[in-house]
Scaffold this active site. Structure first.
Site: not given
Length: 286
Positions: A147, A159, A163
Site C-alpha cells: 500500500s 496496517y 504493509k
C-alpha cells in the site's frame, strides 16, 4: 517475463477489489488463473463470470491467515494446472484497532492476512516456481500487494506495520530470487474502489468477536467522509490489474497506481535525510 500467454497464476483475495482486477487482467492476457478467497460465495460467482468469457480460471476457498489452507490451495493449483509461474499475494484487511484499542486477536488477524500470508505464499509457491524458472526457461514472478501506507505511515498502526513489512520483504527478496529466474514486484496502490472499509466481513470464525474493529463514528467526520468518498471514487481495480500485468512483463520493482502520495514519500525521505544531517561531522565513540 516476456510473454504471459499460457502461464499459470495463483491470486489471493481474488473474489473482489484489487485481487479480482488482477485475476481478470491476467486472464485477459492469456494466463490460467487459480483464484483464492475466504468468501466462497463471491469466489464461485466471479469464477463463473470469468469462465463465461472463456477464461481458464478455477477457484479455491482459503483463509490465507492459516498456513495449512495456503498449502491446500497450492496443492489444488498444482492438481488443476500442473505448475505455477505467477504468485499474487494480494489478500489484505484493514482494522485491528488503533493505539489504546488494539488487542492480540486484532494483531493476529492483521499480521496473519497482510504479512504472514505473503511470507507463507513465497515459502510454499517459491519452490514450485523455481521448478520452471531459470533452469526450465519459463521464468516466474511474484507480486505482493502492500500500500502507499507501506511507504508513508498514514493509516492504522497494524496496517502500516504489515504493509511496511511487505515492502521490505519484497525489496530484500528481489535480488535473491532474480538469480533463480523469479522477478519480484511490490504493488503500492493508493485509493482504489474496493471494499477495504468492510474488512470486518472477512474476520475468520476463530477470531469472531475478538478483533478490535475500526469505529467509523469515532473518526473526525471530515476525515471519515473524505476517506469514504476517495474509495468510492477510487481507481478501477481492473486498471490496477492491467498495471500489474505490465509490471510483470517489465519486471518493475515497484508498481504504483497514481502519483497522489508521491509528495508524502518525498517528505518521509527528507525527514530521514535530515536525521543523517544531524550527526554529520560527528566522530562516533567506540
Amino acid at each position: 517475463m516476456n510473454t504471459l500467454v499460457g502461464k499459470v497464476a495463483f491470486v489471493t483475495g481474488a473474489a473482489s477489489g484489487i485481487g479480482l482486477g488482477i485475476a481478470e487482467a491476467l486472464a485477459q492476457a492469456g494466463v490460467k488463473v487459480m483464484m483464492a478467497d475466504i468468501d466462497g460465495e463471491a469466489l464461485a460467482r466471479e469464477v463463473a463470470r470469468l469462465s463465461a468469457t472463456n477464461a481458464d480460471v478455477a477457484g479455491v476457498r482459503a483463509d490465507v491467515s492459516l498456513k495449512a489452507e495456503l498449502q491446500r490451495a497450492a496443492d489444488a493449483t498444482m492438481e488443476r494446472f500442473g505448475k505455477v509461474h505467477i504468485l499474487i499475494n494480494n489478500a489484505g484487511v484493514g482494522g485491528g484497532g488503533d493505539y489504546g484499542d488494539w488487542n492480540d486477536a486484532g494483531w493476529e488477524w492483521v499480521i496473519g492476512v497482510n504479512l504472514m500470508s505473503v511470507v507463507w505464499g513465497i515459502e510454499i509457491f517459491g519452490p514450485l516456481m523455481e521448478a520452471g524458472g531459470k533452469a526450465g526457461g519459463e521464468g516466474g514472478h511474484i507480486v505482493s500487494t502492500a500500500s502507499m501506507a507501506g511507504l508513508v505511515a498514514a493509516v492504522a498502526p497494524g496496517y502500516n506495520a504489515t504493509k511496511y513489512g511487505v515492502v521490505a520483504l519484497s525489496e530484500g527478496l528481489r535480488p535473491k530470487l532474480a538469480a533463480k529466474g523469479i522477478g519480484v514486484s511490490v504493488l503500492c496502490p493508493g485509493f482504489i474502489r474496493t471494499r477495504i472499509m468492510e474488512s470486518a466481513r472477512a474476520v475468520p470464525e476463530r477470531l469472531a468477536g475478538k478483533v478490535a474493529l475500526p469505529d467509523a463514528s469515532a473518526l473526525p467526520s471530515e476525515f471519515a467522509a473524505m476517506a469514504a468518498q476517495a474509495i468510492q471514487n477510487g481507481i478501477d481495480p481492473l486498471y490496477v490489474g492491467e498495471l500489474v500485468v505490465e509490471g510483470i512483463e517489465g519486471d518493475w520493482p515497484y508498481i504504483f497506481t497514481d502519483n497522489q502520495f508521491e509528495s508524502g514519500v518525498d517528505l518521509r525521505f527528507a525527514a530521514i535525510k535530515a536525521g543523517f544531517d544531524k550527526i554529520r561531522g560527528r566522530t562516533p565513540r567506540y
